[in-house]
Design an enzyme around this catalytic site. Structure first.
Site, PDB file in Angstrom:
ATOM      1  N   ASP A  76      34.253  48.218  55.216  1.00 12.45           N
ATOM      2  CA  ASP A  76      33.081  47.554  55.780  1.00 12.45           C
ATOM      3  C   ASP A  76      33.073  47.794  57.284  1.00 12.45           C
ATOM      4  O   ASP A  76      34.066  47.504  57.958  1.00 12.45           O
ATOM      5  CB  ASP A  76      33.138  46.044  55.515  1.00 12.45           C
ATOM      6  CG  ASP A  76      32.791  45.719  54.065  1.00 12.45           C
ATOM      7  OD1 ASP A  76      32.535  46.663  53.293  1.00 12.45           O
ATOM      8  OD2 ASP A  76      32.792  44.527  53.713  1.00 12.45           O
ATOM      9  N   ASP A  90      23.901  45.655  42.729  1.00 13.98           N
ATOM     10  CA  ASP A  90      24.632  44.387  42.821  1.00 13.98           C
ATOM     11  C   ASP A  90      24.101  43.463  41.732  1.00 13.98           C
ATOM     12  O   ASP A  90      22.915  43.117  41.745  1.00 13.98           O
ATOM     13  CB  ASP A  90      24.400  43.727  44.188  1.00 13.98           C
ATOM     14  CG  ASP A  90      25.013  44.537  45.332  1.00 13.98           C
ATOM     15  OD1 ASP A  90      25.808  45.468  45.040  1.00 13.98           O
ATOM     16  OD2 ASP A  90      24.695  44.256  46.500  1.00 13.98           O
TER      17      ASP A  90
END
Lengths: 259, 216
Positions: free
Chosen positions: A12, A131
Site C-alpha cells: 500500500d 471487492d
C-alpha cells in the site's frame, strides 16, 4: 502442466511512501516502496502489486516516480492499482513501467470502461479488482455482493455476475478481495474465490485475509485461484516469500522455486 | 553497441530498455540502448528489438504507421543480417499471418500462423499467464548456459495466441500448457520469444546477454 502458481506481495503506497510498514531487516529505507520492491524481487516474488491509496490529487504523481524507479531495478511484472479512472491514467502508468493496471471503482461505475481500456492497451494488462462480501446467511444459497470505498458502500451488484461481465468486456485477470476477511487473518473467502474462478476463463488472484501459509494453499487448491496476493504476512516478516513457496510446493502446488 | 528498441505505441518499453542495459553489464559491450521510432536509426542499429503487447492486428497497424519502419526492419534484418529479437506480439509479428480477430499479414519472416491457444485441459485459464519452464527443441546460442527443461529456470508468459510455425525447424523451444506451446522461434539472425525476457529475472537477463553477445 508446468505453469506455476504465483505469489504476489502487495504494497500500500500513500504519497509515495509505504503505509502499514514493512518490517524487513537490512532495508535502508523501509518506507520507500522501491526498496521494498527490490527486497521482494530478491526474495523470489513472482509479481509485485502497488496499491496507491493517495487521497489528494497533488500526491498522485508520486506513484509514477515509484513505478519508474521500480522498473529500473526489478525485472518482474508489476501491477499498479488505486485511483485508475481514465485511459490517460492507464497510459501514464504503463509508460512509467507498470505491466498491468488494476481497475476497481471505475469498472463498477462503468463496466464499458474495461472494454475501452482493453481495446486500447490489450487484455493482458487490464486487471479488474473486485471487492466483495458474502451477503447470504448460513444455509441460504451463497451470494456475494460488490462493495466500494474500502468495503463501506454496498452496491447491490452480484459479484459473480459482475466478474463475468468485465471478462466479457476484456479484463485479462481478476483480483478478488474478500472484504469480510480483509485484515482478519482468517483466510481467504474460499467460496467467493471459487465461485468467481469457476465462472470465468481468465486467471483469478485470491486476496484478503491471509493469516498463515495454509491459507495460500487453500486459495489455489480450493479457491481455484492461479495466484495469491498477500500483504502483512510478508511485510511484518512473519514469513518470507521463499517459505510460502516451499510450503505451497510441499502441499502439491506447482511453484517456481528458482526465483 | 547500438540497440534499437522499436517504439510503435505498444506497451512498456522502459522496462525493456532497463533490462537490456542491465544485461549488457554482464557482457563486454557498452550499450547504447534507445527506445526509438526513427527508421534510420533502426536501419543502422547493431541489435534490433521489436517488443509488443496487445492484439496482433493493432500492433501490425501501429508498426505500419511508423514511417519507413517495416522497410528499415527488412533492410537491417533480412538484407544485412543484423541480430533481431521479437518479444511477445513482436515475436508473433515475425509470422506470415495473424488470425486474432481478423486475418492480418505479419512480417512474413517465419512461415506460419498466429492462432488461439487451445489447451487440451479445458479448466486451464486463458491467457496463459505466469511463470513456466521451457523445453529446447534444438540447441541455440541464445539458450547457452541457461537451464531449460522441467527442472530449469522459468520464463514469464502472458498471451492467448501462439505462433505455429509451418517449418518445425524454426521452433527453438516450447513450453507446456495443456500441450506444447511455441516459446521461441528463430532462423538465421532472427529470434523471437513468446515470453517476456525483460520480465523473466535470471533467465531473461541471461537470454538478453546472450542476444547481445550473439554473432550469427
Amino acid at each position: 502442466v508446468t505453469l506455476k502458481a504465483r505469489i504476489i506481495p502487495c504494497l500500500d503506497v500513500k504519497d509515495g511512501r509505504v503505509v502499514k510498514g514493512v518490517n524487513f531487516v537490512d532495508l535502508v529505507d523501509a518506507g520507500d516502496p522501491v526498496e521494498a520492491a527490490k527486497a521482494y524481487d530478491a526474495a523470489g516474488a513472482d509479481e509485485l502489486c502497488f496499491l496507491d491509496i493517495t487521497a489528494s490529487h497533488e500526491g498522485r504523481d508520486t506513484i509514477f516516480d515509484v513505478v519508474r524507479r521500480t522498473a529500473e531495478a526489478c525485472f518482474m511484472p508489476v501491477t499498479v492499482g488505486g485511483g485508475v479512472r481514465t485511459v490517460e491514467d492507464i497510459r501514464k502508468l504503463l509508460i512509467a513501467g507498470a505491466d498491468k493496471v488494476s481497475i476497481n471503482t471505475a469498472a463498477v461505475k462503468n463496466p464499458d470502461f474495461v472494454r475501452e481500456a482493453a481495446e486500447k492497451f490489450g487484455s493482458q494488462c487490464i486487471v479488474v479488482s473486485i471487492d466483495a462480501k458474502q451477503v447470504s446467511k448460513p444455509g441460504e444459497p451463497e451470494r456475494f455482493e460488490i462493495f466500494t470505498h474500502g468495503g463501506r458502500n454496498a452496491t447491490g451488484i452480484d459479484a459473480v455476475e459482475f466478474a463475468k461481465k468485465v471478462v466479457e468486456r476484456g479484463a485479462g485477470e481478476l483480483l478478488v478481495t474478500s472484504m469480510d476477511r480483509d485484515g482478519t487473518k482468517a483466510g481467504y473467502n474460499i467460496a467467493l474465490t471459487r465461485a468467481i474462478a469457476d465462472a470465468v476463463h481468465v486467471p483469478v488472484i485470491a486476496s484478503g485475509g491471509v493469516g498463515n501459509l495454509d491459507h495460500m494453499v487453500e486459495g489455489v487448491r480450493d479457491g481455484h485461484a492461479t495466484a495469491v496476493l498477500a500483504a502483512s504476512i510478508f511485510h511484518f516478516g512473519t514469513h518470507t516469500v521463499r517459505e510460502a513457496k516451499t510450503h505451497m510446493a510441499a502441499a502439491g502446488i506447482p511453484m517456481r522455486l528458482d526465483g | 553497441m547500438t540497440v534499437a528498441i522499436i517504439d510503435y505505441g505498444s506497451g512498456n518499453l522502459r522496462s525493456a530498455a532497463k533490462a537490456f542495459e542491465r544485461a549488457a553489464g554482464e557482457t563486454a559491450h557498452v550499450p547504447d540502448v534507445r527506445v526509438t521510432n526513427d527508421a534510420d536509426f533502426v536501419a543502422k542499429a547493431e541489435r534490433i528489438v521489436l517488443p509488443g503487447v496487445g492484439a496482433f492486428a493493432d500492433c501490425k497497424r501501429g508498426l505500419a504507421a511508423v514511417d519507413g519502419m517495416i522497410e528499415a526492419l527488412n533492410e537491417a534484418v533480412v538484407d544485412r543480417g543484423r541480430p533481431f529479437l521479437g518479444i511477445c506480439v513482436g515475436m508473433q509479428l515475425m509470422a506470415a499471418r495473424g488470425l486474432e480477430f481478423e486475418t492480418v499479414e505479419g512480417l512474413g519472416w517465419i512461415p506460419g500462423d498466429v492462432v488461439e491457444i487451445k489447451p487440451d485441459d479445458p479448466t486451464l485459464k486463458i491467457p496463459h499467464m505466469g511463470w513456466n519452464t521451457i523445453d529446447e527443441a534444438r540447441p541455440h546460442p541464445l539458450l547457452e548456459g541457461i537451464d531449460t527443461g522441467p527442472q530449469g529456470l522459468h520464463a514469464y508468459f502472458v498471451h492467448s495466441y501462439q505462433l505455429v510455425a509451418s517449418n518445425p525447424a524454426h521452433v527453438i523451444a516450447t513450453t507446456d500448457y495443456g500441450g506444447a506451446v511455441t516459446a521461441i522461434v528463430g532462423r538465421d539472425n532472427m529470434v523471437g520469444t513468446q515470453f517476456h525476457p525483460e520480465k523473466s529475472q535470471t533467465l531473461g537477463l541471461e537470454f538478453i546477454a546472450n542476444f547481445l553477445n550473439w554473432a550469427p
